[in-house]
Motif scaffolding. Structure first.
Motif, PDB file in Angstrom:
ATOM      1  N   ILE A  50       1.055  -1.049   0.006  1.00 17.65           N
ATOM      2  CA  ILE A  50      -0.004  -0.053  -0.218  1.00 17.65           C
ATOM      3  C   ILE A  50       0.808   1.209   0.096  1.00 17.65           C
ATOM      4  CG2 ILE A  50      -1.785   1.191   1.304  1.00 17.65           C
ATOM      5  CD1 ILE A  50      -2.610  -1.266   2.355  1.00 17.65           C
ATOM      6  N   ALA A  51       0.629   2.096  -0.758  1.00 17.54           N
ATOM      7  CA  ALA A  51       1.222   3.546  -1.062  1.00 17.54           C
ATOM      8  C   ALA A  51       0.732   4.474  -0.508  1.00 17.54           C
ATOM      9  CB  ALA A  51       1.527   3.792  -2.415  1.00 17.54           C
ATOM     10  N   PRO A  52       1.629   5.477   0.298  1.00 15.13           N
ATOM     11  CA  PRO A  52       0.936   6.678   0.925  1.00 15.13           C
ATOM     12  C   PRO A  52       0.374   7.451  -0.186  1.00 15.13           C
ATOM     13  CG  PRO A  52       3.488   6.304   1.331  1.00 15.13           C
ATOM     14  CD  PRO A  52       3.110   5.450   0.344  1.00 15.13           C
ATOM     15  N   ASN A  53      -0.834   8.060   0.097  1.00 19.44           N
ATOM     16  CA  ASN A  53      -1.564   8.633  -0.554  1.00 19.44           C
ATOM     17  C   ASN A  53      -1.847  10.316  -0.331  1.00 19.44           C
ATOM     18  OD1 ASN A  53      -3.296   7.307   1.331  1.00 19.44           O
ATOM     19  ND2 ASN A  53      -4.979   8.511   0.499  1.00 19.44           N
ATOM     20  N   ASN A  54      -1.339  10.609   0.931  1.00 18.80           N
ATOM     21  CA  ASN A  54      -1.463  12.075   1.532  1.00 18.80           C
ATOM     22  C   ASN A  54      -0.034  12.624   1.452  1.00 18.80           C
ATOM     23  OD1 ASN A  54      -2.360  14.355   2.267  1.00 18.80           O
ATOM     24  ND2 ASN A  54      -2.900  13.624   4.492  1.00 18.80           N
ATOM     25  N   ILE A  55       0.234  13.422   0.464  1.00 14.72           N
ATOM     26  CA  ILE A  55       1.499  14.017   0.279  1.00 14.72           C
ATOM     27  C   ILE A  55       1.733  15.368   0.815  1.00 14.72           C
ATOM     28  CG2 ILE A  55       3.717  13.913  -1.069  1.00 14.72           C
ATOM     29  CD1 ILE A  55       2.415  11.061  -0.648  1.00 14.72           C
ATOM     30  N   GLY A  56       2.818  15.714   1.599  1.00 17.03           N
ATOM     31  CA  GLY A  56       3.307  17.208   1.512  1.00 17.03           C
ATOM     32  C   GLY A  56       4.635  17.483   1.268  1.00 17.03           C
ATOM     33  N   ILE A  57       4.562  18.482   0.400  1.00 14.18           N
ATOM     34  CA  ILE A  57       5.937  18.781  -0.146  1.00 14.18           C
ATOM     35  C   ILE A  57       6.398  20.158   0.588  1.00 14.18           C
ATOM     36  CG2 ILE A  57       7.398  19.511  -2.151  1.00 14.18           C
ATOM     37  CD1 ILE A  57       6.161  16.685  -2.171  1.00 14.18           C
ATOM     38  N   TYR A  58       7.411  20.268   1.647  1.00 11.29           N
ATOM     39  CA  TYR A  58       7.652  21.364   2.183  1.00 11.29           C
ATOM     40  C   TYR A  58       8.845  22.179   1.510  1.00 11.29           C
ATOM     41  CZ  TYR A  58       4.580  19.933   5.960  1.00 11.29           C
ATOM     42  OH  TYR A  58       3.497  19.282   6.480  1.00 11.29           O
ATOM     43  N   LEU A  59       8.562  23.370   1.366  1.00  7.83           N
ATOM     44  CA  LEU A  59       9.473  24.278   0.442  1.00  7.83           C
ATOM     45  C   LEU A  59       9.864  25.228   1.487  1.00  7.83           C
ATOM     46  CD1 LEU A  59       7.689  24.145  -2.779  1.00  7.83           C
ATOM     47  CD2 LEU A  59       9.444  22.659  -2.292  1.00  7.83           C
ATOM     48  N   SER A  60      11.359  25.917   0.879  1.00 12.03           N
ATOM     49  CA  SER A  60      11.647  27.225   1.638  1.00 12.03           C
ATOM     50  C   SER A  60      10.727  28.367   1.075  1.00 12.03           C
ATOM     51  CB  SER A  60      12.988  27.352   1.174  1.00 12.03           C
ATOM     52  OG  SER A  60      13.253  27.983  -0.085  1.00 12.03           O
ATOM     53  N   PRO A  61      10.589  29.347   1.846  1.00 15.91           N
ATOM     54  CA  PRO A  61       9.735  30.577   1.275  1.00 15.91           C
ATOM     55  C   PRO A  61      10.147  30.916   0.025  1.00 15.91           C
ATOM     56  CG  PRO A  61      10.092  30.677   3.752  1.00 15.91           C
ATOM     57  CD  PRO A  61      11.028  29.728   3.087  1.00 15.91           C
ATOM     58  N   THR A  62      11.317  31.111  -0.155  1.00 18.21           N
ATOM     59  CA  THR A  62      12.102  31.444  -1.752  1.00 18.21           C
ATOM     60  C   THR A  62      11.602  30.523  -2.608  1.00 18.21           C
ATOM     61  OG1 THR A  62      13.917  32.462  -0.688  1.00 18.21           O
ATOM     62  CG2 THR A  62      14.126  31.890  -2.805  1.00 18.21           C
ATOM     63  N   ASP A  63      11.653  29.206  -2.544  1.00 18.48           N
ATOM     64  CA  ASP A  63      11.324  28.456  -3.446  1.00 18.48           C
ATOM     65  C   ASP A  63       9.831  28.276  -3.694  1.00 18.48           C
ATOM     66  OD1 ASP A  63      13.859  27.285  -4.348  1.00 18.48           O
ATOM     67  OD2 ASP A  63      13.996  25.929  -2.664  1.00 18.48           O
TER      68      ASP A  63
END
Length: 214
Positions: A50-63
């Motif tokens: 079973i694969a994760p389906n709820n993904i969070g991508i955390y980025l720097s303010p600049t990016d």
């Protein structure tokens, strides 16, 4: 990843292209995302991964600021990466795939953190048409046929007025031919009815569409 890179090139044409001349690249986010999916996968009671389906991508303010003008489109493409990778590795999902871009003030430009969790939801699935449009499946049967009143209108002379249905069944969806004149094919073989699996190809005449279990 190759398909993602090609779609990304189209996504960033024109004014967006300058955003990728330096700093964190979306392709690198995609690579990290697939590694995270592999690391966070689990095994269900039936032994299937079973694969994760709820993904969070955390980025720097600049990016985050660089990506913000097309954040929705980028999140959609990253979700497609998750689906493609899961299909290649024969992973399954327990809910719909969501990808969210989030600002993290503690990250520096070029850094990226990814969280991935398994969120169980309702039965999920969609029919992907030849133009890439997705028709979401739910708790009601979805009808396919030549008649205008169908949920998916099949513009093909070999399609019957009411040709087939996709019905909720068990934990998934059942494809049923409605005694059509020319039949319904699943992965190249004629069927009366059959449970759908991720990536299955449905053919009615010359019209081809795919089932996605996410």
């Amino acid at each position: 990843m190759k398909g993602f890179e090609q779609r990304l090139e189209r996504l960033v044409e024109g004014s967006f292209g300058k955003a990728f001349r330096s700093g964190l690249e979306p392709v690198e986010i995609g690579r990290r995302l697939t590694r995270t999916i592999d690391a966070e996968r689990s095994v269900g009671v039936d032994g299937k991964p079973i694969a994760p389906n709820n993904i969070g991508i955390y980025l720097s303010p600049t990016d985050f600021e660089r990506f913000e003008p097309f954040a929705t489109a980028l999140a959609r493409e990253l979700a497609e990466i998750v689906r493609e990778h899961a299909r290649e590795e024969h992973y399954h999902f327990l809910g719909s795939v969501t990808v969210t871009l989030v600002i993290d003030d503690e990250l520096r430009p070029g850094e990226c953190d990814i969280t991935a969790a398994i969120n169980e939801g309702q039965r999920v699935g969609s029919i992907v048409l030849s133009d890439g449009q997705r028709v979401l499946l739910g708790e009601k049967p979805l009808t396919l046929g030549r008649m205008a009143g169908n949920d998916i209108v099949v513009a093909d002379s070999h399609a019957s007025r009411q040709h087939a249905e996709v019905r909720p069944a068990g934990n998934g969806f059942l494809l049923v031919d409605l005694n059509s004149t020319n039949g319904t094919e699943l992965n190249g073989a004629p069927i009366g009815e059959s449970m759908l699996a991720d990536g299955d190809e449905i053919s009615i005449g010359d019209v081809v569409m795919n089932f996605e279990a996410s």
